[in-house]
Every structure is written in C-alpha cells, then in structure tokens.
Design a protein around this motif. Sequence first.
Motif, PDB file in Angstrom:
ATOM      1  N   ASN A  89       2.304 -16.676  -2.292  1.00  0.00           N
ATOM      2  CA  ASN A  89       2.548 -16.360  -1.215  1.00  0.00           C
ATOM      3  C   ASN A  89       3.936 -15.909  -0.878  1.00  0.00           C
ATOM      4  N   PHE A  90       4.829 -16.481  -1.534  1.00  0.00           N
ATOM      5  CA  PHE A  90       6.420 -16.047  -1.044  1.00  0.00           C
ATOM      6  C   PHE A  90       7.203 -15.387  -2.086  1.00  0.00           C
ATOM      7  N   GLY A  91       6.793 -15.741  -3.579  1.00  0.00           N
ATOM      8  CA  GLY A  91       7.412 -14.804  -4.524  1.00  0.00           C
ATOM      9  C   GLY A  91       6.721 -13.664  -5.302  1.00  0.00           C
ATOM     10  N   ASP A  92       5.752 -13.022  -4.592  1.00  0.00           N
ATOM     11  CA  ASP A  92       5.249 -11.968  -5.181  1.00  0.00           C
ATOM     12  C   ASP A  92       4.985 -12.167  -6.900  1.00  0.00           C
ATOM     13  N   GLY A  93       4.316 -13.473  -6.770  1.00  0.00           N
ATOM     14  CA  GLY A  93       3.642 -13.861  -8.222  1.00  0.00           C
ATOM     15  C   GLY A  93       4.806 -14.830  -8.806  1.00  0.00           C
ATOM     16  N   TYR A  94       6.116 -14.789  -8.372  1.00  0.00           N
ATOM     17  CA  TYR A  94       7.059 -15.552  -9.223  1.00  0.00           C
ATOM     18  C   TYR A  94       7.746 -16.791  -8.634  1.00  0.00           C
ATOM     19  N   PHE A  95       7.963 -17.548  -9.567  1.00  0.00           N
ATOM     20  CA  PHE A  95       8.419 -19.009  -8.759  1.00  0.00           C
ATOM     21  C   PHE A  95       9.525 -18.950  -8.226  1.00  0.00           C
ATOM     22  N   PRO A  96      10.120 -19.875  -7.039  1.00  0.00           N
ATOM     23  CA  PRO A  96      11.101 -19.634  -6.317  1.00  0.00           C
ATOM     24  C   PRO A  96      12.435 -19.936  -7.241  1.00  0.00           C
ATOM     25  N   GLU A  97      13.617 -19.377  -6.842  1.00  0.00           N
ATOM     26  CA  GLU A  97      14.945 -19.442  -7.463  1.00  0.00           C
ATOM     27  C   GLU A  97      15.209 -20.785  -7.788  1.00  0.00           C
ATOM     28  N   GLY A  98      14.865 -21.934  -6.631  1.00  0.00           N
ATOM     29  CA  GLY A  98      15.230 -23.247  -6.923  1.00  0.00           C
ATOM     30  C   GLY A  98      14.155 -24.015  -6.097  1.00  0.00           C
ATOM     31  N   VAL A  99      13.884 -25.368  -6.393  1.00  0.00           N
ATOM     32  CA  VAL A  99      13.220 -26.302  -5.389  1.00  0.00           C
ATOM     33  C   VAL A  99      13.895 -27.148  -4.504  1.00  0.00           C
ATOM     34  N   ALA A 100      15.199 -27.267  -4.568  1.00  0.00           N
ATOM     35  CA  ALA A 100      15.832 -28.347  -3.952  1.00  0.00           C
ATOM     36  C   ALA A 100      15.675 -28.031  -2.437  1.00  0.00           C
ATOM     37  N   VAL A 101      16.035 -29.059  -1.451  1.00  0.00           N
ATOM     38  CA  VAL A 101      15.942 -28.858   0.000  1.00  0.00           C
ATOM     39  C   VAL A 101      16.568 -27.967   0.402  1.00  0.00           C
ATOM     40  N   GLU A 102      17.913 -27.648   0.080  1.00  0.00           N
ATOM     41  CA  GLU A 102      19.014 -26.489   0.510  1.00  0.00           C
ATOM     42  C   GLU A 102      18.022 -25.194   0.005  1.00  0.00           C
ATOM     43  N   ASP A 103      17.499 -25.020  -1.008  1.00  0.00           N
ATOM     44  CA  ASP A 103      16.740 -23.923  -1.549  1.00  0.00           C
ATOM     45  C   ASP A 103      15.749 -23.322  -0.431  1.00  0.00           C
ATOM     46  N   TYR A 104      15.003 -24.673  -0.270  1.00  0.00           N
ATOM     47  CA  TYR A 104      13.818 -24.460   0.660  1.00  0.00           C
ATOM     48  C   TYR A 104      14.377 -23.969   2.122  1.00  0.00           C
ATOM     49  N   LEU A 105      15.476 -24.654   2.448  1.00  0.00           N
ATOM     50  CA  LEU A 105      15.865 -24.081   3.840  1.00  0.00           C
ATOM     51  C   LEU A 105      16.467 -22.558   3.775  1.00  0.00           C
ATOM     52  N   ARG A 106      16.899 -22.344   2.582  1.00  0.00           N
ATOM     53  CA  ARG A 106      17.501 -21.046   2.376  1.00  0.00           C
ATOM     54  C   ARG A 106      16.325 -19.822   2.721  1.00  0.00           C
ATOM     55  N   LEU A 149       3.974 -16.818 -12.420  1.00  0.00           N
ATOM     56  CA  LEU A 149       2.740 -17.618 -12.290  1.00  0.00           C
ATOM     57  C   LEU A 149       1.873 -17.395 -13.492  1.00  0.00           C
ATOM     58  N   GLY A 150       1.484 -18.172 -14.076  1.00  0.00           N
ATOM     59  CA  GLY A 150       0.445 -17.843 -15.052  1.00  0.00           C
ATOM     60  C   GLY A 150       1.063 -17.662 -16.681  1.00  0.00           C
ATOM     61  N   ASP A 151       2.435 -17.976 -16.707  1.00  0.00           N
ATOM     62  CA  ASP A 151       3.035 -17.921 -17.993  1.00  0.00           C
ATOM     63  C   ASP A 151       2.907 -19.225 -18.586  1.00  0.00           C
ATOM     64  N   ALA A 152       1.790 -19.345 -19.515  1.00  0.00           N
ATOM     65  CA  ALA A 152       1.564 -20.660 -19.859  1.00  0.00           C
ATOM     66  C   ALA A 152       2.848 -20.915 -21.165  1.00  0.00           C
ATOM     67  N   GLU A 153       3.642 -20.296 -21.428  1.00  0.00           N
ATOM     68  CA  GLU A 153       4.582 -20.612 -22.453  1.00  0.00           C
ATOM     69  C   GLU A 153       5.846 -21.303 -21.945  1.00  0.00           C
ATOM     70  N   THR A 154       6.245 -20.934 -20.959  1.00  0.00           N
ATOM     71  CA  THR A 154       7.663 -21.232 -20.068  1.00  0.00           C
ATOM     72  C   THR A 154       7.575 -22.329 -19.416  1.00  0.00           C
ATOM     73  N   PRO A 155       8.242 -23.395 -19.723  1.00  0.00           N
ATOM     74  CA  PRO A 155       8.307 -24.650 -18.789  1.00  0.00           C
ATOM     75  C   PRO A 155       9.350 -24.227 -17.764  1.00  0.00           C
ATOM     76  N   ILE A 156       8.744 -24.759 -16.467  1.00  0.00           N
ATOM     77  CA  ILE A 156       9.258 -24.545 -15.279  1.00  0.00           C
ATOM     78  C   ILE A 156      10.069 -25.763 -14.624  1.00  0.00           C
ATOM     79  N   PHE A 157       9.308 -26.931 -14.818  1.00  0.00           N
ATOM     80  CA  PHE A 157       9.915 -28.251 -14.414  1.00  0.00           C
ATOM     81  C   PHE A 157       9.490 -29.312 -15.085  1.00  0.00           C
ATOM     82  N   TRP A 158      10.709 -30.206 -15.341  1.00  0.00           N
ATOM     83  CA  TRP A 158      10.422 -31.510 -15.944  1.00  0.00           C
ATOM     84  C   TRP A 158      10.929 -32.660 -15.454  1.00  0.00           C
ATOM     85  N   TYR A 159      10.343 -33.788 -15.682  1.00  0.00           N
ATOM     86  CA  TYR A 159      11.007 -35.084 -14.929  1.00  0.00           C
ATOM     87  C   TYR A 159      10.347 -36.397 -15.691  1.00  0.00           C
ATOM     88  N   GLN A 160      11.145 -37.428 -15.876  1.00  0.00           N
ATOM     89  CA  GLN A 160      10.516 -38.408 -16.235  1.00  0.00           C
ATOM     90  C   GLN A 160       9.829 -39.475 -15.040  1.00  0.00           C
TER      91      GLN A 160
END
Lengths: 181, 395
Positions: free
Chosen positions: B290-307, B358-369
């Motif tokens: 809805n907001f990235g024309d099919g691409y993930f956002p530049e960042g996912v932190a709180v300040e990225d969201y506010l921006r 969005l849909g790129d099955a090869e590229t990792p976009i987020f990881w955490y433990q």
Amino acid sequence: MLQDKLLLRQVKSGSKDALRLIYERYERDLLTLAANLLGEASTAEDVVQDVFVSFVRSAQNFHLRGSLKGYLLTCVANRSRDLLRKKKRKQTVHIAEAEKGESNVKSPFYAALHNEELQKLGSAMTDLPYEQREVIVLRLHGDLKFKQIAKLQDVSIKTVISRYRYGLDRLRSIMNGEVER
Amino acid sequence: MRPTDNIEKLIQKLRYDASAETHDKILGNVMQVLDEVEKEKQGAAAPNIWRTIMRSKITKIAAAAVIVIAVVLAIHQLGSPFVAGTPTFAQVVQPILNAQTAILDIIIGEEEADAPVIHDMIMGSRIRRTLSNMKGVVSIIDLETGRILTLDSGKTEAAYIDLKGLPSIPNYMDRLRNVITKLQDSPHFVVEELGIQEFNGQRLIGFRASHPRVEISIWADPETALPVRIEQISGQMQVICKDLQFDVPMDESLFSMDVPEGYSLQQTELDLHGATEEDFIDGLRIMAENFGDGYFPEGVAVEDYLRQAPVMAEKLEELGLSEEEQTELGLKLQNYLLFIRFFKGEGEWHYAGKDVKLGDAETPIFWYQPKDSETYRVIYGDLHVEDAASDNLPE
C-alpha cells in the motif's frame, strides 16, 4: 488508469520521470484539443503549459477519481473557454461572432496545415458555434463520452448529442459546397 | 463515396504535433515548477508530521497511543546507566535522584530546527504531554493504572487508551531512583567524560554512559551541576531530552484524568507486548503493497515510521477504503510498530528490506533471535520465514 494512479503517486513524491511520462503520454492529445479550440498553436501551447503547471502545483492535494487523460482534457477545455471569454470581453462582441470573425481571417493553426482539404475543414471548424466545435473536438480528439462532455458543458446529454450532430452536418455541408460560408 | 462522407475521420486528422523545441520548452518549464514545489514541500513537510498523522482517521487513536508509547519509557530507560563513575558525574545525577517533579522537552530522531517537540511535565505517576505541532491536544499518561487520556480542545474530543503490558508505576520519580540505585553496581556500564560543548549558546559539560544495548550522554550546567540535556540511543531509536528542570511547582489539576464536560469520548485498548511475528509480517506486507509501490520500506524503526507517516496518510486517502477497512488497517499497522518498539527477542533485530521487492523469495529482509531460542528467524522478501543458525545468517 492504475498506471496513471501510480504515476500520479510518483509525481506527488517529486518524480520527474513520472511527470515526463505523463506529459509525453498526453501532450499530443492536449495540444490538439487546445489548437482546435483556440485556432492558434502558440496559445494552445500556453494553455497546455498552464494546465500542467497547475496540475503539478495541486498534485499534492489531487485525488484521481476518473482517468487522468479525461481530467487534463477537461482542464484544457475549461481554460480554452475562459481564454476565449476573456478575449470576447475585450472585444465586447459575442463569443460566437468573435469566433466567426476570426474565421474570416484564417486560423493560423489550420492555415499551417499542408493538406488543402484539411485546411478547408479547419476553416469550416472555426465557422461553427464554439459549443458545437468543443463537443466535436472533445469527442473525436479527446475520446470523451457524451456524458463527460455534458458535465463539462453543464448541459444535458441530449443537448450535447444535438450539438455534435448539427456540427458534423454543418461541416459536411460546407465541405461538399452545399453551404456558403 | 465522397471523402466528406466520413467527416469524423477527417476531423481526427486535424492533429497538432509539437516541434521538439516546443516539447522541450513546455516540459522544461513544468519540471522547473516541480522543483519549486519539492523545495516548498521540504520546507513545510517536517513540522506537519504530527498533524498529518492525527488527520488520518485510521491512525488517529492508534497513532496517539503509539506516539505516547514511543517515548513513555524514555526517562525510565535513562535511569539505567546512571552509575556514579566520577564524583562530578554523581553530582550531575543527584538532582534527578532528589527531584519530586520534572519538566523536559523530548525529540525523537535528529534534532533539527523544525523537529516536532514533545513537552512533558512529570508529577507522581502521571505525565502531562503536549506536542509542538498539535496545538490544543494534551495527553495525560497515568503510569499507575496504565491509562492515557487524550484531549483535543479544538474538537472537544477525548479518548481513553488502556495500555496492556505496562508495569504499574505508582511514582515515576521514585521508580527512576530505584532503577538508578539498583544499577549502580552493574559492571556493564562505562562512563566517560565528553568535556565542555556549546548547545544553543549554553556551555555544558558532558558524560557518556555506555552499555551493550544502550548509550546515553548527559549534559549539565558546569556551574550548578544541574542536568539540562540527555541524549539516548537505544537500538535504532535516538531520543533527546532537553531543557530539563526539576522540582518546578505544578498544579495537580493539570494531571487530572477526568474528561471535561462537553467532550465526546472514545475508548480503546493497546496491548504493548501483544504484537507477534505474524503481526509484523502482516505489517511488512501492508507497507510494501500500500505504501511502497511493491517495495519494502527504507526502515522499520519507530522514527522511520514517523518519517513515512505523512506520505502514508496521503496514500491511504487515495486507496478509498471504507471506515471499517481503515480501522482494520490502522490496527495492523499499530501492531507492526509495537513489534519493533517493544521488541521481545534476544539482542537486536536486523532489517535489510530497503529496495527489496515484495515476492522476492531469495532475499532476507529481517532477522532476529526470539527470546530463549538458539536459532534465528529469517523473513524473506516473499514473507516466508526460515529458522537459521547464527552461522547461516545473512551478512
């Protein structure tokens, strides 16, 4: 339509590429419409430029509901009519008469056409009442529906269809030499 | 058939093709206007971020809560590294330890001239919060009951937001003192002196306290040893607290949780720790679609969201959603943000979704433990998730 929405969104984000695509996609239709309505290429260019400038300035608050082409064509038609009205006020003569008066001096746009038959047709176009000419040009060059034109002219669809038919009949007659200009 | 029998086709030949020169001239002029508009936008957009967020129906209540939550624990966290490394540092911390009330301004992200400023007044368990770009809107946060009251005097609208997952804090300043006292002996904090620097014409002495998860700089008046500015970097979020004042007398009525007469009232809940990985993935999809024309956002932190918020609000209007759909989308975005704001995993999360489609099955976009897990969760561009050992993590 979706493509237009996407491009519009990109223009809102400041994309020059998107703006170029929109301009190049509709440039010919818009200039053709303006030139046929105004009879002057240079004024038509000014009108199209003004419409795009206004579009860019208002893009942030602009919500596309129909087609972008329809929107831009309507803007060009409205601006052209305003321009002719201003001209009319200056000359203090009726718009139709002013238009007819102009047609005696050949329209520079039509006069510049290389095909004699088209020159004659262009000349006949300038002889039509403005409302008829507007309907014909919006329909044949803008691909607008009669319903859209009716909304633009603020008249019924029936009136628009009548204007279209009367206009074409008159042009046919002039071209066939059945009517003296 | 005479040529005029098909007059319509003939009329369609009355076309106007602009010369290359005309084309370039008009397009050039229009481009110039776009440049001007962009410059105007850059000048005007930043101060309106909060207003734009609040204008949007879907995010109104959720955003109010999230904005409050984004920094509600800022001072709480500030307490952690205040370890008396040197006598001077101890002197600087002392006013905080002794204070009964406090007033301060908070900025999230970089301190720019037009950055929105959050103004806080603290007394007991309550914080009275206003935002510089939202005139007439006040939030009272009661940390003891975990409730926020937001009042919009312009619209005479009020909203109660009940926070689930926030520990009860009967007295904020007491709590702060306790945290500082408990952590004084921690071996993980290192304090270094930063010397004297000038801030807005005021000379201040600085100290930096570091910890693997947080870094805080505190600046004080060298004459009085009173702290006036604190900068905190936690994860990807920077919070600046400035113009600190302590023990300023304040009227208790400023902290009332009662709705004034004549106000309309809305009520909602916000579970601070209820956001799951699925919520976050859902949010990533929404952000891209809805907001990235099919691409993930530049960042996912709180300040990225506010921006991104002003652009998001605009795009939402273009989507033409029903009120119900807007509310649903708003709740999903709220949980997406809360997953990051109250991240529950081990260590830090990592995001690499910028420019990934969005849909790129090869590229990792987020990881955490995840907490208590030996392996990591890796989310890919098509939003499938794989478990991975630390040796197999993306670089």
